[in-house]
Scaffold this motif. Sequence first.
Motif, mmCIF file in Angstrom:
data_model
loop_
_atom_site.group_PDB
_atom_site.id
_atom_site.type_symbol
_atom_site.label_atom_id
_atom_site.label_comp_id
_atom_site.label_asym_id
_atom_site.label_seq_id
_atom_site.Cartn_x
_atom_site.Cartn_y
_atom_site.Cartn_z
ATOM 1 N N SER A 1 0.727 -1.151 -0.252
ATOM 2 C CA SER A 1 0.028 0.004 -0.065
ATOM 3 C C SER A 1 0.999 1.201 0.058
ATOM 4 O O SER A 1 0.365 2.372 -0.131
ATOM 5 C CB SER A 1 -0.940 0.025 1.193
ATOM 6 O OG SER A 1 -0.125 0.129 2.409
ATOM 7 N N GLY A 2 2.208 1.213 -0.020
ATOM 8 C CA GLY A 2 3.063 2.219 -0.023
ATOM 9 C C GLY A 2 3.146 2.669 1.592
ATOM 10 O O GLY A 2 4.136 3.771 1.625
ATOM 11 N N TYR A 3 2.551 2.262 2.489
ATOM 12 C CA TYR A 3 2.557 2.581 3.848
ATOM 13 C C TYR A 3 2.872 4.138 4.030
ATOM 14 O O TYR A 3 3.671 4.585 4.654
ATOM 15 C CB TYR A 3 3.897 1.813 4.507
ATOM 16 C CG TYR A 3 3.735 1.959 6.175
ATOM 17 C CD1 TYR A 3 2.597 1.765 6.583
ATOM 18 C CD2 TYR A 3 4.862 1.956 6.756
ATOM 19 C CE1 TYR A 3 2.669 1.573 8.152
ATOM 20 C CE2 TYR A 3 5.061 1.874 8.394
ATOM 21 C CZ TYR A 3 3.790 1.738 8.741
ATOM 22 O OH TYR A 3 3.861 1.794 10.201
ATOM 23 N N SER A 4 1.926 4.863 3.463
ATOM 24 C CA SER A 4 2.009 6.287 3.391
ATOM 25 C C SER A 4 1.191 7.121 4.638
ATOM 26 O O SER A 4 1.410 8.151 4.872
ATOM 27 C CB SER A 4 1.152 6.903 2.031
ATOM 28 O OG SER A 4 -0.008 6.251 2.033
ATOM 29 N N SER A 5 0.420 5.986 5.625
ATOM 30 C CA SER A 5 -0.282 6.335 6.457
ATOM 31 C C SER A 5 -0.180 5.533 7.889
ATOM 32 O O SER A 5 -0.230 4.085 7.250
ATOM 33 C CB SER A 5 -1.550 6.936 6.296
ATOM 34 O OG SER A 5 -2.353 5.834 6.014
ATOM 35 N N LYS A 6 -0.146 5.947 8.940
ATOM 36 C CA LYS A 6 0.068 4.782 9.978
ATOM 37 C C LYS A 6 -1.585 4.494 10.299
ATOM 38 O O LYS A 6 -2.537 5.238 10.501
ATOM 39 C CB LYS A 6 0.584 5.603 11.430
ATOM 40 C CG LYS A 6 0.455 4.756 12.543
ATOM 41 C CD LYS A 6 1.640 3.928 12.379
ATOM 42 C CE LYS A 6 1.815 3.237 13.896
ATOM 43 N NZ LYS A 6 2.673 2.071 13.557
ATOM 44 N N ASP A 7 -2.002 3.149 10.383
ATOM 45 C CA ASP A 7 -3.025 2.578 10.594
ATOM 46 C C ASP A 7 -2.760 1.764 11.968
ATOM 47 O O ASP A 7 -2.341 0.742 11.977
ATOM 48 C CB ASP A 7 -3.526 1.651 9.590
ATOM 49 C CG ASP A 7 -4.822 0.900 9.807
ATOM 50 O OD1 ASP A 7 -5.503 1.108 11.067
ATOM 51 O OD2 ASP A 7 -5.342 0.234 8.969
ATOM 52 N N GLU A 8 -3.510 2.724 12.929
ATOM 53 C CA GLU A 8 -3.255 1.909 14.329
ATOM 54 C C GLU A 8 -3.968 0.584 14.510
ATOM 55 O O GLU A 8 -3.630 -0.177 15.545
ATOM 56 C CB GLU A 8 -3.990 2.848 15.492
ATOM 57 C CG GLU A 8 -3.340 4.122 15.344
ATOM 58 C CD GLU A 8 -1.932 4.168 16.324
ATOM 59 O OE1 GLU A 8 -1.707 3.532 17.161
ATOM 60 O OE2 GLU A 8 -0.927 4.992 15.935
ATOM 61 N N ASP A 9 -4.903 0.391 13.794
ATOM 62 C CA ASP A 9 -5.713 -0.960 13.904
ATOM 63 C C ASP A 9 -5.138 -2.314 13.020
ATOM 64 O O ASP A 9 -5.489 -3.357 13.315
ATOM 65 C CB ASP A 9 -7.088 -0.693 13.507
ATOM 66 C CG ASP A 9 -7.961 0.086 14.267
ATOM 67 O OD1 ASP A 9 -7.917 0.237 15.538
ATOM 68 O OD2 ASP A 9 -8.679 1.108 13.783
ATOM 69 N N ASP A 10 -4.000 -1.758 12.187
ATOM 70 C CA ASP A 10 -3.684 -3.018 11.290
ATOM 71 C C ASP A 10 -2.960 -4.014 12.052
ATOM 72 O O ASP A 10 -2.755 -5.138 11.594
ATOM 73 C CB ASP A 10 -2.742 -2.542 10.089
ATOM 74 C CG ASP A 10 -1.595 -2.039 10.552
ATOM 75 O OD1 ASP A 10 -1.282 -1.641 11.719
ATOM 76 O OD2 ASP A 10 -0.869 -1.754 9.479
#
Length: 123
Positions: free
Chosen positions: A110-119
């Motif tokens: 996904s490019g890890y362009s944003s932090k997803d606390e739930d992943d």
Amino acid sequence: MDKLENIFELQEVLNRRIGVNMDELNDEDRTKWILNYVRAMQQELAELTDSVPWKWWAKYQEFDKQNAKVEIVDLFHFLISLAQVMGMSADDVHEAYLKKNEVNHKRQESGYSSKDEDDSRHI
């Protein structure tokens, strides 16, 4: 018995010999040992760093590959102890590793362009 299970068993025997019985830790002791093992790992990381010529300005340094290997194994001792303090077995670590590895691959896709606390909450 697989290799990771064997390492966990050997570490438990060593910890008991040293006087750390994971089955008898209360929350206060557990907190103490988590901090002890984290600090020990920080020191081992520093020792690993010192095995590698990291001072770009110094010409006298050599890569001590043998010592670097020893420091990595020392890190494993403390990391396995830390997992045991948290009540994790070799199977628990393996299962969590597989799940986290999958998360890391998805982040790369996904490019890890944003932090997803739930992943990682399912781990």
